[in-house]
Scaffold this motif. Sequence first.
Motif, PDB file in Angstrom:
ATOM      1  N   PRO A 162       0.817  -1.217   0.000  1.00 30.76           N
ATOM      2  CA  PRO A 162       0.000   0.000   0.000  1.00 30.76           C
ATOM      3  C   PRO A 162       0.848   1.262   0.000  1.00 30.76           C
ATOM      4  O   PRO A 162       0.408   2.304  -0.497  1.00 30.76           O
ATOM      5  CB  PRO A 162      -0.809  -0.128   1.302  1.00 30.76           C
ATOM      6  CG  PRO A 162      -0.896  -1.593   1.549  1.00 30.76           C
ATOM      7  CD  PRO A 162       0.428  -2.138   1.086  1.00 30.76           C
ATOM      8  N   GLU A 212       3.480   1.696  -1.774  1.00 30.79           N
ATOM      9  CA  GLU A 212       3.776   1.961  -3.181  1.00 30.79           C
ATOM     10  C   GLU A 212       2.610   2.720  -3.813  1.00 30.79           C
ATOM     11  O   GLU A 212       2.807   3.698  -4.539  1.00 30.79           O
ATOM     12  CB  GLU A 212       4.032   0.652  -3.927  1.00 30.79           C
ATOM     13  CG  GLU A 212       4.174   0.776  -5.435  1.00 30.79           C
ATOM     14  CD  GLU A 212       5.442   1.482  -5.870  1.00 30.79           C
ATOM     15  OE1 GLU A 212       5.529   1.823  -7.070  1.00 30.79           O
ATOM     16  OE2 GLU A 212       6.346   1.701  -5.048  1.00 30.79           O
ATOM     17  N   TYR A 213       1.394   2.257  -3.548  1.00 32.55           N
ATOM     18  CA  TYR A 213       0.222   2.979  -4.043  1.00 32.55           C
ATOM     19  C   TYR A 213       0.208   4.411  -3.523  1.00 32.55           C
ATOM     20  O   TYR A 213      -0.037   5.362  -4.280  1.00 32.55           O
ATOM     21  CB  TYR A 213      -1.072   2.276  -3.629  1.00 32.55           C
ATOM     22  CG  TYR A 213      -2.287   3.162  -3.801  1.00 32.55           C
ATOM     23  CD1 TYR A 213      -2.887   3.315  -5.047  1.00 32.55           C
ATOM     24  CD2 TYR A 213      -2.806   3.888  -2.724  1.00 32.55           C
ATOM     25  CE1 TYR A 213      -3.973   4.160  -5.220  1.00 32.55           C
ATOM     26  CE2 TYR A 213      -3.889   4.731  -2.888  1.00 32.55           C
ATOM     27  CZ  TYR A 213      -4.464   4.864  -4.135  1.00 32.55           C
ATOM     28  OH  TYR A 213      -5.534   5.713  -4.302  1.00 32.55           O
ATOM     29  N   ASP A 214       0.472   4.584  -2.237  1.00 34.89           N
ATOM     30  CA  ASP A 214       0.429   5.920  -1.635  1.00 34.89           C
ATOM     31  C   ASP A 214       1.421   6.865  -2.302  1.00 34.89           C
ATOM     32  O   ASP A 214       1.122   8.043  -2.518  1.00 34.89           O
ATOM     33  CB  ASP A 214       0.717   5.839  -0.133  1.00 34.89           C
ATOM     34  CG  ASP A 214      -0.409   5.184   0.650  1.00 34.89           C
ATOM     35  OD1 ASP A 214      -1.546   5.151   0.147  1.00 34.89           O
ATOM     36  OD2 ASP A 214      -0.146   4.694   1.768  1.00 34.89           O
ATOM     37  N   ALA A 236       0.016   7.699  -5.740  1.00 37.74           N
ATOM     38  CA  ALA A 236      -1.174   8.537  -5.570  1.00 37.74           C
ATOM     39  C   ALA A 236      -0.789   9.966  -5.203  1.00 37.74           C
ATOM     40  O   ALA A 236      -1.412  10.933  -5.669  1.00 37.74           O
ATOM     41  CB  ALA A 236      -2.092   7.943  -4.498  1.00 37.74           C
ATOM     42  N   TRP A 251      -7.921   4.324  -8.540  1.00 36.78           N
ATOM     43  CA  TRP A 251      -7.860   2.913  -8.120  1.00 36.78           C
ATOM     44  C   TRP A 251      -6.814   2.204  -8.969  1.00 36.78           C
ATOM     45  O   TRP A 251      -6.849   2.244 -10.194  1.00 36.78           O
ATOM     46  CB  TRP A 251      -9.207   2.229  -8.324  1.00 36.78           C
ATOM     47  CG  TRP A 251     -10.306   2.678  -7.408  1.00 36.78           C
ATOM     48  CD1 TRP A 251     -10.361   3.813  -6.664  1.00 36.78           C
ATOM     49  CD2 TRP A 251     -11.534   1.993  -7.180  1.00 36.78           C
ATOM     50  NE1 TRP A 251     -11.541   3.879  -5.979  1.00 36.78           N
ATOM     51  CE2 TRP A 251     -12.282   2.776  -6.269  1.00 36.78           C
ATOM     52  CE3 TRP A 251     -12.079   0.801  -7.650  1.00 36.78           C
ATOM     53  CZ2 TRP A 251     -13.560   2.396  -5.833  1.00 36.78           C
ATOM     54  CZ3 TRP A 251     -13.342   0.418  -7.221  1.00 36.78           C
ATOM     55  CH2 TRP A 251     -14.063   1.207  -6.315  1.00 36.78           C
ATOM     56  N   TRP A 252      -5.910   1.499  -8.277  1.00 41.21           N
ATOM     57  CA  TRP A 252      -4.849   0.748  -8.960  1.00 41.21           C
ATOM     58  C   TRP A 252      -4.996  -0.720  -8.571  1.00 41.21           C
ATOM     59  O   TRP A 252      -4.585  -1.140  -7.504  1.00 41.21           O
ATOM     60  CB  TRP A 252      -3.496   1.307  -8.555  1.00 41.21           C
ATOM     61  CG  TRP A 252      -2.337   0.759  -9.337  1.00 41.21           C
ATOM     62  CD1 TRP A 252      -2.366  -0.145 -10.354  1.00 41.21           C
ATOM     63  CD2 TRP A 252      -0.957   1.105  -9.140  1.00 41.21           C
ATOM     64  NE1 TRP A 252      -1.095  -0.392 -10.807  1.00 41.21           N
ATOM     65  CE2 TRP A 252      -0.219   0.361 -10.092  1.00 41.21           C
ATOM     66  CE3 TRP A 252      -0.283   1.947  -8.259  1.00 41.21           C
ATOM     67  CZ2 TRP A 252       1.170   0.439 -10.166  1.00 41.21           C
ATOM     68  CZ3 TRP A 252       1.095   2.030  -8.350  1.00 41.21           C
ATOM     69  CH2 TRP A 252       1.808   1.293  -9.294  1.00 41.21           C
ATOM     70  N   ASN A 253      -5.605  -1.496  -9.474  1.00 35.38           N
ATOM     71  CA  ASN A 253      -5.853  -2.915  -9.222  1.00 35.38           C
ATOM     72  C   ASN A 253      -4.874  -3.775 -10.004  1.00 35.38           C
ATOM     73  O   ASN A 253      -4.473  -3.432 -11.114  1.00 35.38           O
ATOM     74  CB  ASN A 253      -7.288  -3.281  -9.599  1.00 35.38           C
ATOM     75  CG  ASN A 253      -8.306  -2.597  -8.711  1.00 35.38           C
ATOM     76  OD1 ASN A 253      -8.646  -1.436  -8.929  1.00 35.38           O
ATOM     77  ND2 ASN A 253      -8.802  -3.291  -7.714  1.00 35.38           N
ATOM     78  N   GLU A 309       6.296   3.370 -12.614  1.00 30.72           N
ATOM     79  CA  GLU A 309       5.472   4.438 -12.039  1.00 30.72           C
ATOM     80  C   GLU A 309       5.299   5.582 -13.035  1.00 30.72           C
ATOM     81  O   GLU A 309       4.192   6.121 -13.198  1.00 30.72           O
ATOM     82  CB  GLU A 309       6.115   4.953 -10.751  1.00 30.72           C
ATOM     83  CG  GLU A 309       6.106   3.951  -9.609  1.00 30.72           C
ATOM     84  CD  GLU A 309       7.043   4.366  -8.475  1.00 30.72           C
ATOM     85  OE1 GLU A 309       7.555   5.511  -8.510  1.00 30.72           O
ATOM     86  OE2 GLU A 309       7.260   3.548  -7.566  1.00 30.72           O
ATOM     87  N   PRO A 318      -7.391  -3.601  -0.487  1.00 33.45           N
ATOM     88  CA  PRO A 318      -6.061  -4.187  -0.705  1.00 33.45           C
ATOM     89  C   PRO A 318      -5.941  -5.556  -0.058  1.00 33.45           C
ATOM     90  O   PRO A 318      -5.166  -5.766   0.867  1.00 33.45           O
ATOM     91  CB  PRO A 318      -5.128  -3.154  -0.052  1.00 33.45           C
ATOM     92  CG  PRO A 318      -5.940  -2.567   1.045  1.00 33.45           C
ATOM     93  CD  PRO A 318      -7.353  -2.531   0.536  1.00 33.45           C
ATOM     94  N   ASN A 357      -5.052  -1.176  -4.735  1.00 38.46           N
ATOM     95  CA  ASN A 357      -4.266  -0.160  -4.019  1.00 38.46           C
ATOM     96  C   ASN A 357      -3.331  -0.764  -2.975  1.00 38.46           C
ATOM     97  O   ASN A 357      -3.037  -0.139  -1.954  1.00 38.46           O
ATOM     98  CB  ASN A 357      -5.186   0.871  -3.366  1.00 38.46           C
ATOM     99  CG  ASN A 357      -6.093   1.552  -4.371  1.00 38.46           C
ATOM    100  OD1 ASN A 357      -5.837   1.519  -5.570  1.00 38.46           O
ATOM    101  ND2 ASN A 357      -7.161   2.164  -3.896  1.00 38.46           N
ATOM    102  N   GLY A 358      -2.846  -1.957  -3.238  1.00 37.81           N
ATOM    103  CA  GLY A 358      -1.883  -2.577  -2.323  1.00 37.81           C
ATOM    104  C   GLY A 358      -2.304  -3.963  -1.883  1.00 37.81           C
ATOM    105  O   GLY A 358      -3.251  -4.552  -2.418  1.00 37.81           O
TER     106      GLY A 358
END
Length: 444
Positions: free
Chosen positions: A98, A100-102, A105, A120-122, A159, A373, A400-401
């Motif tokens: 998560p 990495e998502y943060d 984002a 949203w990153w799935n 990224e 996540p 998202n993670g």
Amino acid sequence: MAYFQFQITKVMARKRLVVLVVSVLLPIYSQAFDSKATGFRAAVVKVDITPEGHQMLLGYGARKSTGVNDRIYHRIVVMDDGKTQFVLVSSDICVMSPAEYDRVAARLKKQLGIDPVNFWWNLTHTHSAPELGPPGLPALFMANRYEHHFDSDYAEVTEKKLIDGIAEARQKLVLARLGVGWGLSQANINRRAKDIDGKAYLGMDPDGAVDRRIGVLRLDKEDGSPLALLANYAIHGTVLSGENLLISGDAPGVVAEYVEQKLGVPMLFINGAAGNIAPIYSGYPNPKAGRMNQFRVLLGEKILAANKSISATTNDISLKTASLIVETPRKPELGWIDELKDYTRTTKAGVNMVKLPVRFLQINDDIAIWSAPLELFCEISNEIRDRSPFPYTFYFGYGNGWLGYLLTEEEIKHGGYEVTVSPFTPVAAQHLTDSVVNHLQGKK
């Protein structure tokens, strides 16, 4: 006389300037007005993220790739109803932290002004893709697997491609229509095999809980030609085993590529609650042994059939996003990862809690999508779907993670691999179910 002629000439010049300005600006304002009035726009972008060199693969034990079987991608959809702009990404990656998502984002917020609740990153959960960023929670459960450093160069490139792809999609927004439907595929099976002692092992359980429904969202251009397809189905990306050293999107990647060839537009494969669900062919050393191409028929053709069943689309679209934090106790004596400090807290009574972020997207009055996540067991998402007031309720998994497996209380009793890589206690399933259902039902 010359003076009055000069004044008349000035007035006429002003009038011509006004007419010129209006003639130039009116079409621009009219286009903007028409876009807002019509409301719904969408775009799709597909970006290759296959690394050029060898990479440590994520899924199974630590191992490095020796080549590429099939290429992997970010697939990006942007939807805009005139008020809310929503970004959905499906990436051919196993799991990510998560944190990495943060980080991504935060970059999107700074560079493009996109609120994280609308991003949203799935992940498709293929076990034959490179690692992406620091390990996060898996390092807590499998420390020996992460004795190497992650490839920061590959992470940065991936990224950047994601951010650039989103920016490109926002520039390509066109008037669009949306349709929704259901499909069915028997390409998956419960993988929690149980012996006579009741203990669970990774295998096959034909009588176990499963989710074979396909949720399909189709985006068309205003003229009715296809723009993109989203297919939501629960299946582990484990046709290929740890013996495989070739980068691959596994079954989700093969299926997406096949559907794209048939439709001529990108398809986002969005995994579901696949925590206890495997492909019917699972754990093979290479694509041929695992009959991976058969998933083009087993699942790809079923997605195409579901797409054909969508008989109506609309451009009258409303997008509403929301989020909530579900707090539930984490396992006693379980440690934590420093970079994930925002995902835990300790109560005044000394109980360590997991702070589980859940996202929601409501489309009009009949579609509700929720994401977390998690490697979620299908019984939980099945129950939430059954209790939802929305006729189309989808769970978008690996979102998202990754904060581990979340099992039902009953399945925890049987033990097994999934229990060892979960930070949650037996009450977590009920906490999550009640919170999500209450949100969907409009309860506080």
